[in-house]
Design a protein around this motif. Sequence first.
Motif, short mmCIF file in Angstrom:
data_model
loop_
_atom_site.label_atom_id
_atom_site.label_comp_id
_atom_site.label_asym_id
_atom_site.label_seq_id
_atom_site.Cartn_x
_atom_site.Cartn_y
_atom_site.Cartn_z
N ARG A 174 0.84 -1.12 -0.11
CA ARG A 174 -0.25 0.24 0.04
C ARG A 174 0.86 1.18 0.09
O ARG A 174 0.64 2.33 -0.64
N GLN A 175 1.94 1.21 0.80
CA GLN A 175 2.81 2.34 0.93
C GLN A 175 3.46 2.79 -0.47
O GLN A 175 3.78 3.85 -0.87
N LEU A 176 4.14 1.61 -0.96
CA LEU A 176 4.71 1.56 -2.55
C LEU A 176 3.83 2.03 -3.46
O LEU A 176 3.98 3.23 -4.15
N ALA A 177 2.41 1.81 -3.35
CA ALA A 177 1.39 2.08 -4.33
C ALA A 177 1.05 3.82 -4.38
O ALA A 177 1.10 4.54 -5.15
N ALA A 178 1.31 4.30 -2.80
CA ALA A 178 1.01 5.59 -2.68
C ALA A 178 2.14 6.39 -3.05
O ALA A 178 1.90 7.46 -3.56
N ALA A 179 3.41 5.98 -2.84
CA ALA A 179 4.64 6.53 -3.30
C ALA A 179 4.65 6.66 -4.82
O ALA A 179 4.84 7.86 -5.32
N ILE A 180 4.16 5.71 -5.73
CA ILE A 180 4.27 5.77 -7.07
C ILE A 180 3.33 6.64 -7.45
O ILE A 180 3.65 7.54 -8.62
N ARG A 181 2.03 6.60 -6.78
CA ARG A 181 1.05 7.36 -7.49
C ARG A 181 1.39 9.11 -7.11
O ARG A 181 1.27 9.76 -8.02
N TRP A 182 2.09 9.05 -5.99
CA TRP A 182 2.57 10.80 -5.57
C TRP A 182 3.48 10.95 -6.82
O TRP A 182 3.64 12.05 -7.37
N MET A 183 4.43 10.35 -7.00
CA MET A 183 5.58 10.36 -8.04
C MET A 183 4.90 10.96 -9.46
O MET A 183 5.27 11.71 -10.17
N SER A 184 3.61 10.19 -9.84
CA SER A 184 3.20 10.09 -11.17
C SER A 184 2.28 11.39 -11.14
O SER A 184 1.79 11.53 -12.22
N THR A 185 1.83 11.77 -10.00
CA THR A 185 0.77 13.11 -10.27
C THR A 185 1.27 14.40 -9.54
O THR A 185 1.41 15.19 -10.46
#
Length: 219
Positions: A174-185
């Motif tokens: 979950r934390q990895l998904a949040a980090a990748i989403r933030w990097m991408s947006t």
Amino acid sequence: MASRPVHFIWMLDCSGSMSVNGKIGQLNFAIREAIPEMQQAADSNPAASLLVRAISFASGASWHVGEPTPVNNFSWEDVHTYGGTDMGAAFKLAAGALQTPPMPQRALPPVLALASDGQPTDDWRAGLRAIDSTPWGKRAVRVAVAIGDDADKSMLKEFLANPELEPLQAKNPRQLAAAIRWMSTAVVKDASTPKVEDAKPATPLGPPLTKVEGEADIW
């Protein structure tokens, strides 16, 4: 007026340790899931054209997506694990893409997004110097996520080149998904907004990667 290009380069650790506890699978899933939001972030700023590429590194480094691809045409094919952690080789590949040419002079500062779970196994400092020696490398927005406790966070912090910033820490999917989403947006939005004289953008601090009740750290 024609939009200005923003180049976004993923640099992804594909070392053997990324196969432990499904980290590489979760990284692939997170990037694929983030693409629609990345496209929406880009659409919200028609003054900029987001172009995406990706480097994978393990025993050596190579372009996983070598052609700068408009984000609306971008899709994700999984990366796979294959050896060590030659991060310096990845930095040198990125540095080659940050020259002008091929980078157009009218581009906005690029984004360098690094994800790693381990310790570099080659001369990463030489690679980082190669990035820093390019005008675009100095101006790049840099973000990094440390996957698990074994990631070299001090090295990732040095990559960020800003003592006020810390790498994100992801200890579960979950934390990895949040980090990748933030990097991408959030980062894309920031980089796509022209600044005064295109000064290096101030990178946001990142999403709160707190643990929710009942959630375990598995990395």
